[in-house]
Scaffold this motif. Structure first.
Motif, PDB file in Angstrom:
ATOM      1  N   ASP A 149     -34.974  43.064 -21.105  1.00 43.52           N
ATOM      2  CA  ASP A 149     -34.478  41.363 -20.856  1.00 43.52           C
ATOM      3  C   ASP A 149     -33.518  41.341 -22.105  1.00 43.52           C
ATOM      4  OD1 ASP A 149     -36.108  41.096 -18.970  1.00 43.52           O
ATOM      5  OD2 ASP A 149     -37.566  39.731 -19.991  1.00 43.52           O
ATOM      6  N   PHE A 150     -32.568  40.941 -21.448  1.00 41.64           N
ATOM      7  CA  PHE A 150     -31.011  40.262 -22.208  1.00 41.64           C
ATOM      8  C   PHE A 150     -30.263  38.784 -21.577  1.00 41.64           C
ATOM      9  CE2 PHE A 150     -31.087  44.778 -21.486  1.00 41.64           C
ATOM     10  CZ  PHE A 150     -30.771  45.097 -22.797  1.00 41.64           C
ATOM     11  N   ALA A 151     -29.475  38.302 -22.732  1.00 40.03           N
ATOM     12  CA  ALA A 151     -29.083  37.232 -22.814  1.00 40.03           C
ATOM     13  C   ALA A 151     -28.101  38.051 -23.634  1.00 40.03           C
ATOM     14  CB  ALA A 151     -30.004  36.285 -23.794  1.00 40.03           C
ATOM     15  N   THR A 152     -26.753  37.507 -22.472  1.00 42.65           N
ATOM     16  CA  THR A 152     -25.072  37.999 -22.845  1.00 42.65           C
ATOM     17  C   THR A 152     -25.126  36.580 -24.093  1.00 42.65           C
ATOM     18  OG1 THR A 152     -24.516  36.856 -21.380  1.00 42.65           O
ATOM     19  CG2 THR A 152     -25.190  39.175 -20.860  1.00 42.65           C
ATOM     20  N   TYR A 153     -24.295  37.063 -25.141  1.00 41.81           N
ATOM     21  CA  TYR A 153     -23.546  36.194 -26.140  1.00 41.81           C
ATOM     22  C   TYR A 153     -21.768  36.594 -26.535  1.00 41.81           C
ATOM     23  CZ  TYR A 153     -25.179  39.023 -29.950  1.00 41.81           C
ATOM     24  OH  TYR A 153     -25.537  40.724 -31.009  1.00 41.81           O
ATOM     25  N   ARG A 154     -21.542  37.826 -26.050  1.00 40.50           N
ATOM     26  CA  ARG A 154     -20.537  37.974 -26.861  1.00 40.50           C
ATOM     27  C   ARG A 154     -19.706  39.426 -26.110  1.00 40.50           C
ATOM     28  NH1 ARG A 154     -20.656  41.476 -31.088  1.00 40.50           N
ATOM     29  NH2 ARG A 154     -19.809  42.735 -30.244  1.00 40.50           N
ATOM     30  N   LYS A 155     -18.399  39.444 -25.516  1.00 38.69           N
ATOM     31  CA  LYS A 155     -17.679  40.419 -24.301  1.00 38.69           C
ATOM     32  C   LYS A 155     -17.629  42.372 -25.732  1.00 38.69           C
ATOM     33  CE  LYS A 155     -14.093  38.128 -23.475  1.00 38.69           C
ATOM     34  NZ  LYS A 155     -12.683  38.556 -22.737  1.00 38.69           N
ATOM     35  N   ASP A 156     -18.162  43.175 -25.132  1.00 38.73           N
ATOM     36  CA  ASP A 156     -18.009  44.285 -25.762  1.00 38.73           C
ATOM     37  C   ASP A 156     -16.677  44.428 -25.375  1.00 38.73           C
ATOM     38  OD1 ASP A 156     -17.836  47.334 -26.773  1.00 38.73           O
ATOM     39  OD2 ASP A 156     -19.328  47.873 -24.966  1.00 38.73           O
ATOM     40  N   ASP A 157     -15.286  45.128 -25.640  1.00 40.47           N
ATOM     41  CA  ASP A 157     -14.154  44.604 -26.071  1.00 40.47           C
ATOM     42  C   ASP A 157     -13.270  46.378 -26.719  1.00 40.47           C
ATOM     43  OD1 ASP A 157     -13.681  43.550 -23.867  1.00 40.47           O
ATOM     44  OD2 ASP A 157     -13.039  41.577 -25.213  1.00 40.47           O
ATOM     45  N   LEU A 158     -12.534  46.572 -26.552  1.00 39.94           N
ATOM     46  CA  LEU A 158     -11.700  47.710 -27.265  1.00 39.94           C
ATOM     47  C   LEU A 158     -10.551  46.885 -27.480  1.00 39.94           C
ATOM     48  CD1 LEU A 158     -12.252  50.536 -25.361  1.00 39.94           C
ATOM     49  CD2 LEU A 158     -13.421  49.919 -26.909  1.00 39.94           C
ATOM     50  N   ALA A 159      -9.842  47.488 -28.268  1.00 36.34           N
ATOM     51  CA  ALA A 159      -8.358  46.331 -28.724  1.00 36.34           C
ATOM     52  C   ALA A 159      -8.112  47.559 -29.764  1.00 36.34           C
ATOM     53  CB  ALA A 159      -8.877  45.962 -30.681  1.00 36.34           C
TER      54      ALA A 159
ATOM     55  N   ALA B 174      -7.729  43.504 -44.108  1.00 33.47           N
ATOM     56  CA  ALA B 174      -6.393  43.948 -44.921  1.00 33.47           C
ATOM     57  C   ALA B 174      -4.405  43.865 -44.491  1.00 33.47           C
ATOM     58  CB  ALA B 174      -5.774  45.304 -44.166  1.00 33.47           C
ATOM     59  N   GLY B 175      -4.185  42.780 -43.564  1.00 32.51           N
ATOM     60  CA  GLY B 175      -3.458  41.708 -43.350  1.00 32.51           C
ATOM     61  C   GLY B 175      -2.232  42.750 -43.473  1.00 32.51           C
ATOM     62  N   GLU B 176      -2.002  43.328 -42.919  1.00 25.41           N
ATOM     63  CA  GLU B 176      -1.825  44.399 -42.524  1.00 25.41           C
ATOM     64  C   GLU B 176      -1.133  45.383 -41.090  1.00 25.41           C
ATOM     65  OE1 GLU B 176      -2.376  47.715 -44.931  1.00 25.41           O
ATOM     66  OE2 GLU B 176      -1.901  46.864 -46.744  1.00 25.41           O
ATOM     67  N   THR B 177      -1.773  44.715 -40.605  1.00 26.15           N
ATOM     68  CA  THR B 177      -1.805  44.683 -38.524  1.00 26.15           C
ATOM     69  C   THR B 177      -2.311  43.675 -38.204  1.00 26.15           C
ATOM     70  OG1 THR B 177      -4.351  45.605 -38.807  1.00 26.15           O
ATOM     71  CG2 THR B 177      -2.758  47.559 -39.050  1.00 26.15           C
ATOM     72  N   GLU B 178      -1.777  43.795 -36.520  1.00 28.22           N
ATOM     73  CA  GLU B 178      -2.663  43.012 -35.453  1.00 28.22           C
ATOM     74  C   GLU B 178      -2.919  43.759 -34.160  1.00 28.22           C
ATOM     75  OE1 GLU B 178       1.239  40.927 -34.366  1.00 28.22           O
ATOM     76  OE2 GLU B 178       2.144  42.562 -33.604  1.00 28.22           O
ATOM     77  N   ILE B 179      -3.551  42.566 -33.324  1.00 31.13           N
ATOM     78  CA  ILE B 179      -4.225  43.378 -32.343  1.00 31.13           C
ATOM     79  C   ILE B 179      -2.858  43.105 -30.967  1.00 31.13           C
ATOM     80  CG2 ILE B 179      -5.812  43.305 -30.553  1.00 31.13           C
ATOM     81  CD1 ILE B 179      -7.929  42.971 -33.658  1.00 31.13           C
ATOM     82  N   ILE B 180      -2.605  44.105 -30.456  1.00 27.34           N
ATOM     83  CA  ILE B 180      -1.798  43.781 -29.517  1.00 27.34           C
ATOM     84  C   ILE B 180      -2.355  43.971 -28.333  1.00 27.34           C
ATOM     85  CG2 ILE B 180       0.488  44.015 -30.593  1.00 27.34           C
ATOM     86  CD1 ILE B 180       0.527  46.826 -29.776  1.00 27.34           C
ATOM     87  N   GLY B 181      -3.617  44.081 -27.542  1.00 24.56           N
ATOM     88  CA  GLY B 181      -4.244  44.180 -26.664  1.00 24.56           C
ATOM     89  C   GLY B 181      -5.688  44.625 -26.302  1.00 24.56           C
ATOM     90  N   THR B 182      -6.356  43.551 -25.805  1.00 20.57           N
ATOM     91  CA  THR B 182      -7.958  44.175 -25.595  1.00 20.57           C
ATOM     92  C   THR B 182      -8.050  44.472 -24.111  1.00 20.57           C
ATOM     93  OG1 THR B 182      -8.830  42.387 -24.999  1.00 20.57           O
ATOM     94  CG2 THR B 182      -8.686  42.605 -27.460  1.00 20.57           C
ATOM     95  N   TYR B 183      -9.654  45.669 -24.043  1.00 20.45           N
ATOM     96  CA  TYR B 183      -9.642  46.565 -22.746  1.00 20.45           C
ATOM     97  C   TYR B 183     -11.004  46.374 -22.840  1.00 20.45           C
ATOM     98  CZ  TYR B 183      -9.077  48.416 -18.864  1.00 20.45           C
ATOM     99  OH  TYR B 183      -8.925  49.339 -17.425  1.00 20.45           O
ATOM    100  N   SER B 184     -11.641  45.840 -22.510  1.00 20.56           N
ATOM    101  CA  SER B 184     -13.715  46.358 -21.204  1.00 20.56           C
ATOM    102  C   SER B 184     -13.618  47.778 -22.257  1.00 20.56           C
ATOM    103  CB  SER B 184     -13.653  45.891 -20.311  1.00 20.56           C
ATOM    104  OG  SER B 184     -14.871  45.764 -20.454  1.00 20.56           O
ATOM    105  N   GLY B 185     -14.513  47.582 -22.536  1.00 19.87           N
ATOM    106  CA  GLY B 185     -14.960  49.025 -23.218  1.00 19.87           C
ATOM    107  C   GLY B 185     -15.441  49.984 -22.116  1.00 19.87           C
ATOM    108  N   ALA B 186     -16.011  48.722 -20.757  1.00 17.50           N
ATOM    109  CA  ALA B 186     -16.621  49.713 -19.868  1.00 17.50           C
ATOM    110  C   ALA B 186     -15.098  50.054 -18.676  1.00 17.50           C
ATOM    111  CB  ALA B 186     -17.653  48.780 -18.817  1.00 17.50           C
ATOM    112  N   GLY B 187     -14.091  50.080 -18.705  1.00 13.19           N
ATOM    113  CA  GLY B 187     -13.269  50.584 -18.228  1.00 13.19           C
ATOM    114  C   GLY B 187     -12.809  49.760 -17.097  1.00 13.19           C
ATOM    115  N   ALA B 188     -12.205  50.247 -16.081  1.00  8.54           N
ATOM    116  CA  ALA B 188     -11.528  49.079 -15.139  1.00  8.54           C
ATOM    117  C   ALA B 188     -12.081  48.598 -14.618  1.00  8.54           C
ATOM    118  CB  ALA B 188     -10.693  49.717 -14.026  1.00  8.54           C
ATOM    119  N   GLY B 189     -13.805  48.945 -13.723  1.00  8.32           N
ATOM    120  CA  GLY B 189     -14.548  47.420 -12.593  1.00  8.32           C
ATOM    121  C   GLY B 189     -15.041  46.903 -13.991  1.00  8.32           C
ATOM    122  N   LEU B 190     -15.537  47.209 -15.237  1.00  7.51           N
ATOM    123  CA  LEU B 190     -16.688  46.514 -15.804  1.00  7.51           C
ATOM    124  C   LEU B 190     -15.997  46.001 -17.145  1.00  7.51           C
ATOM    125  CD1 LEU B 190     -19.664  45.940 -14.397  1.00  7.51           C
ATOM    126  CD2 LEU B 190     -20.273  48.379 -16.064  1.00  7.51           C
ATOM    127  N   GLN B 191     -16.336  44.849 -17.360  1.00  9.80           N
ATOM    128  CA  GLN B 191     -16.880  43.973 -19.079  1.00  9.80           C
ATOM    129  C   GLN B 191     -18.081  44.244 -19.567  1.00  9.80           C
ATOM    130  OE1 GLN B 191     -13.922  42.456 -20.244  1.00  9.80           O
ATOM    131  NE2 GLN B 191     -15.895  42.710 -21.830  1.00  9.80           N
TER     132      GLN B 191
END
Length: 323
Positions: A151-161, A247-264
């Motif tokens: 059984d699962f109780a969700t608390y965070r999205k699984d994203d790519l960056a 590191a303080g040298e980069t930034e995240i310029i976009g995120t996307y679901s690790g499951a792809g287009a149909g699922l977060q």
């Protein structure tokens, strides 16, 4: 004591792919995470958030667990771990990160003493199966296959960056944004699969293909990014968020679901199926959301962009292959 580069190399090796899998619907890129916005505390003195017991939520815990007065938490981060989710502090023994922080806060709401046990990924599930661990808090993604046993109780999205050099001046929200760009990705990863598909969509739309690059180590990838040999790196969002903060040298310029287009994808507290605990975990997470402690925990690890709107019990998970 760990060095910064050693940590990053270890993170790539872990890659988070064994733990994380995905489950919601993709949104446009989150607001960019700017370098230097969060200072990560890697020391053993964490001053974790431990909320007061909420009687109405504690009452949901089965008597068998409540009578012990403790909550045994399994974390599959033995060895190097995976910053900023779960890893050892600079004393090389204290388990820290967002995953233990969430679990410890949940235990507080339930009025139970948290007992953190760091183990291997495989042993974590053996412990859940045997009842040794009351909960697994280890970047575990909801999947339809896992839902047959847990059984699962969700608390965070699984994203790519998408991570770029600081001040890059561009954002990624859809395939056309990376057309013709040099983007590094790990070979054989889920993010590679997504980037290859985006490149095909670009070509079909009459745009240049993505120039996909591969490097043997995370350190080599970041050296290429810093020197301008590549435009961006697509990897697990927590890894990128940690690197941005430290590191303080980069930034995240976009995120996307690790499951792809149909699922977060969603990450969840995991427990043995039908043991009566999942509703208590969900209610405790609701309390953390309401009090603001949930947001504080994610913010201290630079993971605010992965916050869920509301915790869920057993939502749709990553589908079983072939079904």
């Amino acid at each position: 004591m760990r060095t910064r580069n050693a940590l990053f190399a270890v993170v790539l090796a872990a890659s988070l792919t064994a733990c994380a899998a995905p489950d919601e619907t993709p949104k446009a890129a989150q607001a960019a995470v700017q370098a230097g916005t969060v200072k990560i505390n890697n020391g053993p003195d964490q001053n974790r958030i431990v909320p007061a017991k909420v009687d109405s939520v504690a009452a949901l815990v089965p008597e068998k667990i409540r009578s012990t007065g403790k909550l045994t938490i399994g974390v599959g981060a033995a060895g190097a771990g995976f910053p900023p989710l779960a890893f050892t502090a600079t004393d090389n023994k204290t388990l820290i990160g967002s995953e233990p922080d969430i679990a410890v806060a949940v235990a507080g709401v339930l009025g139970l003493e948290p007992e953190l046990e760091n183990t291997s990924w495989e042993s974590l599930f053996i412990g859940l199966d045997s009842g040794k661990y009351d909960v697994g808090a280890s970047n575990i993604t909801v999947t339809e296959l896992r839902k047959q046993k847990y059984d699962f109780a969700t608390y965070r999205k699984d994203d790519l960056a998408f991570e770029a050099k600081k001040g890059a001046g561009w954002k990624v929200t859809e395939p056309k944004d990376v057309a013709g760009k040099k983007v590094a990705v790990g070979s054989g990863t889920n993010q590679e699969k997504i980037l290859v598909e985006w490149s095909k969509q670009d070509v079909a739309a009459g745009l240049p293909a993505v120039d996909i690059k591969y490097y043997q180590t995370n350190q080599a990838t970041y050296l290429a990014l810093g020197s301008g040999q590549i435009d961006a790196y697509l990897g697990p969002n927590p890894t990128a968020a940690y690197h941005v903060a430290v590191a303080g040298e980069t930034e995240i310029i976009g995120t996307y679901s690790g499951a792809g287009a149909g699922l977060q994808g969603k990450i969840a507290l995991t427990t043995q199926k039908d043991n009566g605990l999942v509703q208590a975990y969900k209610a405790a997470l609701d309390e953390l959301k309401k009090s603001g402690d949930y947001a504080k925990i994610l913010e201290r690890w630079n993971l605010a962009s992965e916050a869920v709107d509301a915790p869920e019990v057993n939502p749709p998970g990553l589908p079983i292959d072939g079904k």
